[in-house]
Design a protein around this motif. Structure first.
Motif, short mmCIF file in Angstrom:
data_model
loop_
_atom_site.label_atom_id
_atom_site.label_comp_id
_atom_site.label_asym_id
_atom_site.label_seq_id
_atom_site.Cartn_x
_atom_site.Cartn_y
_atom_site.Cartn_z
N UNK A 48 0.84 -1.20 0.00
CA UNK A 48 0.00 0.00 0.00
C UNK A 48 0.88 1.25 0.00
N UNK A 49 1.90 1.27 0.85
CA UNK A 49 2.74 2.45 0.97
C UNK A 49 3.56 2.69 -0.29
N UNK A 84 -5.71 7.10 0.30
CA UNK A 84 -5.65 5.99 1.26
C UNK A 84 -6.41 6.38 2.53
N UNK A 85 -7.31 5.52 2.96
CA UNK A 85 -8.01 5.70 4.23
C UNK A 85 -7.31 4.80 5.25
N UNK A 150 -16.38 7.59 7.32
CA UNK A 150 -17.16 8.24 6.26
C UNK A 150 -16.65 9.66 6.00
N UNK A 151 -16.23 10.34 7.05
CA UNK A 151 -15.65 11.68 6.88
C UNK A 151 -14.38 11.59 6.04
N UNK A 152 -13.53 10.62 6.34
CA UNK A 152 -12.29 10.45 5.59
C UNK A 152 -12.57 10.11 4.13
N UNK A 164 -9.56 4.42 -4.17
CA UNK A 164 -9.59 4.58 -2.71
C UNK A 164 -9.10 3.27 -2.10
N UNK A 165 -8.03 3.38 -1.31
CA UNK A 165 -7.46 2.23 -0.63
C UNK A 165 -7.94 2.25 0.82
#
Length: 231
Positions: A48-49, A84-85, A150-152, A164-165
């Motif tokens: 991911x990073x 990314x979340x 949800x905010x993120x 979106x991850x």
């Protein structure tokens, strides 16, 4: 015909001589829900990073929207629509829901002054895009874990997210909250957004995934349509 959004080829990464990733390939198509599965230490977080530019691979290629990046930086990933979340959501607990959603958007526009009506309108529109309703003036530290997520996600959509991850997004959620999150994921997919859903909860993986990639000890060991596997 499917269209590739992201392709990583033969990615290798080691830390102090210990291999974190070895020869990993991964593709994500536009509007696809791909689940990345593996136990702790399997290499999921490292991959991911690398995809979002936080780590640099030792070797291998990264292609985003058809462009080859030999030295991908976080700002490059953001400009290409990768968001990314992370599990901590990277929110400001003392700021309101509206401020957390709109802050990066306003900074990117170079705004020097705050127009509170505009901030609230931007945040409302962002929440509407994922089909949720939250109190804009509530501070984030008043929100549940599910609502913080949800905010993120809403904030990510303001930055024109194409991928979106979600890193272990259901760890602290109830079953009802998981079902609500899955509805949001489906809404994003219908809008053409790709989802990389990272988890080791197999029942949830099979409920949401179209395709599953399994990594073990830094190597990809399976890449298959979700319909072709069982728990």
């Amino acid at each position: 015909m499917t269209e590739e959004l992201l392709k990583v080829v033969d990615i290798n990464k080691s830390f102090a001589g210990v291999w974190a990733l070895r020869g990993v390939d991964l593709t994500i198509n536009r509007g696809e829900i791909l689940c990345l599965v593996g136990e702790n230490g399997s290499g999921k977080s490292t991959l991911i990073k690398i995809i979002c530019g936080v780590y640099q691979q030792d070797s291998g290629e990264i292609h985003i929207n058809g462009k080859l990046y030999k030295n991908l930086q976080p700002i490059d990933a953001i400009r290409e629509g990768i968001q990314v979340i992370f599990q901590d959501f990277s929110l400001f607990p003392n700021l309101t829901v509206a401020e957390n959603i709109a802050l990066n958007h306003e900074l990117a526009r170079g705004k020097s002054f705050v127009n509170w009506r505009e901030i609230n309108e931007i945040a409302r529109q962002a929440l509407d895009r994922i089909g949720v309703d939250l109190p804009l003036n509530a501070t984030v530290d008043e929100m549940s874990v599910a609502n913080k997520q949800l905010i993120a996600i809403s904030r990510a959509m303001l930055l024109n997210a194409r991928l979106v991850i979600m890193d272990e997004p259901t760890t602290a959620l109830t079953q009802k909250e998981v079902e609500a999150l899955f509805r949001v994921v489906k809404n994003l997919q219908e809008a053409g957004v790709s989802i990389l859903f990272v988890s080791h909860k197999l029942n949830e993986v099979l409920a949401i995934a179209e395709r599953v990639i399994i990594v073990r000890n830094g190597s990809k060991v399976l890449d298959t349509p979700a319909a072709e596997i069982t728990q």
